[in-house]
Design an enzyme around this catalytic site. Structure first.
Site, short mmCIF file in Angstrom:
data_model
loop_
_atom_site.label_atom_id
_atom_site.label_comp_id
_atom_site.label_asym_id
_atom_site.label_seq_id
_atom_site.Cartn_x
_atom_site.Cartn_y
_atom_site.Cartn_z
N ASP A 1 13.83 47.35 37.46
CA ASP A 1 14.80 47.94 36.52
C ASP A 1 15.83 46.73 35.66
OD1 ASP A 1 16.60 49.64 35.62
OD2 ASP A 1 18.03 49.66 37.79
N TYR A 2 15.02 45.83 35.32
CA TYR A 2 15.72 44.82 34.43
C TYR A 2 16.18 45.37 33.11
CZ TYR A 2 14.81 40.51 37.18
OH TYR A 2 15.00 39.51 37.92
N GLU A 3 17.46 45.15 32.93
CA GLU A 3 18.03 45.88 31.64
C GLU A 3 18.43 44.93 30.55
OE1 GLU A 3 20.92 48.91 33.11
OE2 GLU A 3 19.43 49.74 34.28
N HIS A 4 18.40 43.67 30.89
CA HIS A 4 19.22 42.49 29.85
C HIS A 4 18.07 41.46 29.93
CE1 HIS A 4 22.74 44.81 29.79
NE2 HIS A 4 22.79 44.75 31.21
#
Length: 306
Positions: free
Chosen positions: A154-157
């Protein structure tokens, strides 16, 4: 010619030409999978607080393990992941206890998330080799300590090229699965150009290692309608072709199609089309105040008991 005669003729032709397609209907791909993120907001929610329908497969997704320090000014640790949920409430012993009570429960560890402290949790490896080595060792330790079953990405950046993200995550998942550390893996993208460029690159090369796509449909705007949701679902199913894209809603008021505005109606439509691969919720921490009313409805729908 009657239908019985047609079927007999087709069966005879199949004996002569075995490559002809079967007349049998394609089996529906609906599942009874329900997944829920838990622990990210520190709201003292416990596994035992969440209703558990005996006829669904329920995945608790612990949120989050992050490769950052836990100081007042957190900094990256070069992929040495640590637990950021309340490990006194959501402890290894509580995992063991709820598993002993319910054979239909599994656990996943979510990596990354949106923020740590008051800053973004960036994906920024020093090198692919060091990232995979450190991530594998630290994640394996957490999985063993908590007796977990899978991981969620769930990396978002990002401060790395999509190809670097692809190799780091892909090689990590390959190693975790091949060494039987985990039995399943998921990714949690949403409709943002930078995010999608990373996850789609990963999907194209390592999609065979990814069991579920936890697409964040709640990242679409507030006021999303049923028809818009179904269009979004078809778009993302096409993007992650061949993957099990799960329907999702949020209980924190963030956006997307809500249960109050027709989410379950949309799910029944997907169910009728054989495309409801499961439902996931963000998050148990926010649902606690409403006594998990929406979770009960979602699990009943999946189990066909609503």
């Amino acid at each position: 010619m009657g239908s019985a005669q047609i079927f007999f003729l087709f069966s005879f032709l199949q004996l002569l030409f075995p490559t002809l397609p079967s007349l049998e209907a394609t089996p529906l791909d609906n599942t009874r999978l329900f997944r829920e993120y838990i622990g990210a907001d520190g709201n003292n929610v416990r596994f035992s607080d969440v209703p558990i329908h005996p006829e669904v497969e329920l995945h608790f997704i612990l949120s989050f393990a992050i490769d950052y320090t836990a100081s007042s000014s957190p900094s990256a640790t070069n992929e040495k992941f640590r637990v950021f949920w309340d490990d006194q409430i959501l402890s290894p012993s509580s995992v063991s206890s709820i598993k002993a009570q319910h054979s239909n429960i599994k656990f996943a560890l979510s990596l990354g998330g949106d923020t740590v402290g008051k800053q973004f949790a960036y994906f920024k490896p020093k090198s692919i080799t060091s990232w995979v080595k450190n991530a594998f060792e630290s994640i394996s330790r957490i999985v063993k300590e908590y007796d977990l079953d899978g991981v969620d990405i769930d990396y978002e950046h990002f401060k790395a090229h999509p190809d670097v993200f692809t190799e780091c995550i892909g090689k990590l998942l390959l190693r975790l699965k091949h060494q039987n550390v985990i039995s399943f893996a998921s990714i949690a993208p949403f409709d943002d150009d930078a995010v999608q460029s990373h996850y789609l690159a990963l999907w194209r090369k390592y999609g065979d290692l990814i069991d579920y796509v936890n697409f964040q449909f709640y990242a679409y705007g507030k006021g999303t309608t049923v028809s818009q949701f179904l269009n979004h679902f078809e778009t993302q199913t096409s993007n992650y072709q061949g993957g099990k894209v799960l329907a999702s809603f949020a209980t924190d008021g963030s956006g997307g199609l809500t249960p109050e505005k027709g989410f379950f109606k949309a799910c029944r439509t997907l169910q009728s089309r054989g495309k409801l691969h499961g439902i996931f919720v963000w998050s148990a921490d926010d649902s606690k105040k409403n006594k998990f009313h929406n979770e009960i409805q979602a699990q009943n729908l999946l189990a066909n008991t609503d």
